[in-house]
Design a protein around this motif. Structure first.
Motif, PDB file in Angstrom:
ATOM      1  N   LEU A   1      56.823   2.601  68.329  1.00  0.00           N
ATOM      2  CA  LEU A   1      57.760   1.997  67.920  1.00  0.00           C
ATOM      3  C   LEU A   1      59.102   3.672  68.596  1.00  0.00           C
ATOM      4  O   LEU A   1      59.617   3.424  68.656  1.00  0.00           O
ATOM      5  N   GLY A   2      58.447   4.268  67.466  1.00  0.00           N
ATOM      6  CA  GLY A   2      59.196   6.055  67.443  1.00  0.00           C
ATOM      7  C   GLY A   2      59.174   6.413  69.023  1.00  0.00           C
ATOM      8  O   GLY A   2      59.970   6.923  69.751  1.00  0.00           O
ATOM      9  N   THR A   3      58.150   6.211  69.739  1.00  0.00           N
ATOM     10  CA  THR A   3      58.275   7.009  71.222  1.00  0.00           C
ATOM     11  C   THR A   3      59.297   6.227  72.217  1.00  0.00           C
ATOM     12  O   THR A   3      59.960   6.701  73.545  1.00  0.00           O
ATOM     13  N   MET A   4      59.606   5.561  72.002  1.00  0.00           N
ATOM     14  CA  MET A   4      60.118   4.318  72.726  1.00  0.00           C
ATOM     15  C   MET A   4      61.912   3.970  72.208  1.00  0.00           C
ATOM     16  O   MET A   4      62.872   2.957  72.488  1.00  0.00           O
ATOM     17  N   HIS A   5      61.657   4.471  71.050  1.00  0.00           N
ATOM     18  CA  HIS A   5      63.331   4.858  70.259  1.00  0.00           C
ATOM     19  C   HIS A   5      64.161   3.445  69.674  1.00  0.00           C
ATOM     20  O   HIS A   5      64.665   2.597  70.186  1.00  0.00           O
ATOM     21  N   LYS A   6      62.898   2.617  69.048  1.00  0.00           N
ATOM     22  CA  LYS A   6      63.123   1.191  68.908  1.00  0.00           C
ATOM     23  C   LYS A   6      62.897   1.329  67.659  1.00  0.00           C
ATOM     24  O   LYS A   6      61.852   1.309  67.321  1.00  0.00           O
ATOM     25  N   THR A   7      63.807  -0.515  66.959  1.00  0.00           N
ATOM     26  CA  THR A   7      62.929  -0.909  65.411  1.00  0.00           C
ATOM     27  C   THR A   7      62.770  -1.972  65.927  1.00  0.00           C
ATOM     28  O   THR A   7      63.389  -3.174  66.332  1.00  0.00           O
TER      29      THR A   7
ATOM     30  N   HIS B   1      54.826  12.851  76.954  1.00  0.00           N
ATOM     31  CA  HIS B   1      54.873  11.881  79.227  1.00  0.00           C
ATOM     32  C   HIS B   1      55.834  10.489  78.643  1.00  0.00           C
ATOM     33  O   HIS B   1      55.548   9.675  79.556  1.00  0.00           O
ATOM     34  N   GLY B   2      56.138  10.264  77.484  1.00  0.00           N
ATOM     35  CA  GLY B   2      56.014   8.376  77.041  1.00  0.00           C
ATOM     36  C   GLY B   2      54.939   8.249  76.897  1.00  0.00           C
ATOM     37  O   GLY B   2      53.996   7.926  77.038  1.00  0.00           O
TER      38      GLY B   2
ATOM     39  N   ILE C   1      56.933  -5.027  72.216  1.00  0.00           N
ATOM     40  CA  ILE C   1      57.802  -4.354  71.480  1.00  0.00           C
ATOM     41  C   ILE C   1      59.226  -4.837  72.495  1.00  0.00           C
ATOM     42  O   ILE C   1      60.365  -5.216  71.822  1.00  0.00           O
ATOM     43  N   ARG C   2      58.900  -4.878  74.480  1.00  0.00           N
ATOM     44  CA  ARG C   2      60.683  -4.892  74.888  1.00  0.00           C
ATOM     45  C   ARG C   2      60.986  -6.538  74.391  1.00  0.00           C
ATOM     46  O   ARG C   2      62.042  -6.160  74.567  1.00  0.00           O
TER      47      ARG C   2
END
Ligand SMILES: NC(=O)c1ccc[n+]([C@@H]2O[C@H](COP(=O)([O-])OP(=O)(O)OC[C@H]3O[C@@H](n4cnc5c(N)ncnc54)[C@H](OP(=O)(O)O)[C@@H]3O)[C@@H](O)[C@H]2O)c1
Length: 299
Positions: A227-233, A297-298, A166-167
């Motif tokens: 994605l939600g936990t990492m605040h990414k789209t 915990h993320g 994802i990153r």
């Protein structure tokens, strides 16, 4: 005294820590003692250098041992390389551990396997996992096999592989359309199950336990949660299994640590789930929810 193979691995190191916390001294078979000393509480464990492919080292490791927790396996996310083959490590390695155990009078082996083992094509990753289980069942030793779904927790290989992807990529491939189901289980809950199996040899003898967390998620839902936990789209692109398989083969050929291997694709060929009540029913405690864990915990 308990011997742990695969003590430096994800499950092994958590198990060793728990045993140490409870004042149990364990012996650990490790390939690289220097590396092991950075991972394991060396004041509370005995390290024996060795490889499951080396019979002499195993003889030393099993001496005076009552029970072995066998977690030294080459997992599907690692690619095969010189000296590291699924069949060698998983089948021959297990045969060697069993042989040494029998010669030394070890009573019991607890094998940490995975869901979905089956007599697959000769030489395949899954066939190796299946044979490793069968060899233990036929050994004449007392045995218990634990088959977890995918694990979560800090540094979990499954989740780390996905968060790295994802990153680094704008598009997340939904292997097989993202429909494969998973039942993520917290690493500390897997350790609790192992501890309960160790504490109760009579009840757990000659049994295979399939274990998973309290919820099922499709692969697509796992990605959405991360994605939600990492605040990414990210764009989620359905990727046919055949196409990803070809991509995995190419990446294995050129990258030392490919993000996906051909063997890991096997995990998308069946739903990695068992009964949602498996842990409560067999071990009497409530496992941690993946969603709650991520909230607190993320990734
Ligand atoms: N993690 C998961 O999500 C998950 C899920 C379901 C089932 N499982 C199963 O649980 C078991 C343990 O998994 P894991 O995640 O802890 O694996 P891991 O982190 O990859 O650790 C594997 C361990 O095995 C050791 N090892 C490999 N080949 C060896 C050999 N020939 N001789 C001695 N040691 C050897 C490794 O040593 P080095 O440190 O020297 O490499 C490492 O300590 C496996 O059967 C796996 O399939 C894991």
């Amino acid at each position: 005294m308990i011997l742990i193979t695969g003590a430096t691995g994800y499950i092994g190191r958590h198990l060793v820590s728990r045993l140490a916390e409870q004042g149990e001294r364990s012996r650990c078979l490790v390939r690289d003692p220097k590396r092991a000393a950075q991972i394991l509480p060396t004041d509370k464990v005995e390290l024996v250098q060795g490889d499951t492919l080396n019979a002499t080292a195993l003889q030393t490791a099993v001496h005076g041992i009552d029970t072995i927790v066998h977690a030294a396996f080459m997992t599907a996310d690692r690619k095969e390389s010189v000296g590291n083959h699924y069949e060698n490590t998983n089948v021959r390695g297990t045969e060697n551990v069993i042989k040494a155990a029998k010669e030394a009078g070890v009573k019991r082996i607890v094998e940490i396997s995975g869901l979905g083992t089956r007599a697959d094509k000769p030489g395949s990753y899954m066939q190796g996992r299946y044979l490793a289980e069968q060899t233990l069942k036929d050994s004449g030793l007392d045995w218990t096999i634990i088959q977890p779904s995918v694990l979560f927790g800090k540094g979990s290989p499954f989740i780390k592989g996905l968060t790295d992807l994802i990153r680094s990529a704008p598009v997340v491939p939904l292997i097989g359309g993202g429909k494969t189901m998973f039942q993520p289980i917290y690493v500390e809950d897997v350790v609790s199950v192992i501890m309960k199996v160790l504490e109760d040899p009579t009840r757990t003898s000659r049994k295979t336990y399939t274990i998973g967390g309290p919820e099922y998620y499709s692969f697509s839902q796992v990605i959405d949660l991360l994605l939600g936990t990492m605040h990414k789209t990210r764009i989620k692109a359905p990727a046919p299994t055949l196409l990803v398989g070809v991509g995995a083969a190419v990446m294995e050929a050129v990258l030392p640590k490919p993000p996906i291997t051909k063997a890991a694709m096997t995990l998308f060929s069946f739903d990695n789930i068992t009964d949602k009540q498996s842990i409560e029913r067999d071990f009497g405690f409530k496992p941690v929810s993946f969603t709650d864990y991520l909230r607190q915990h993320g990734v």
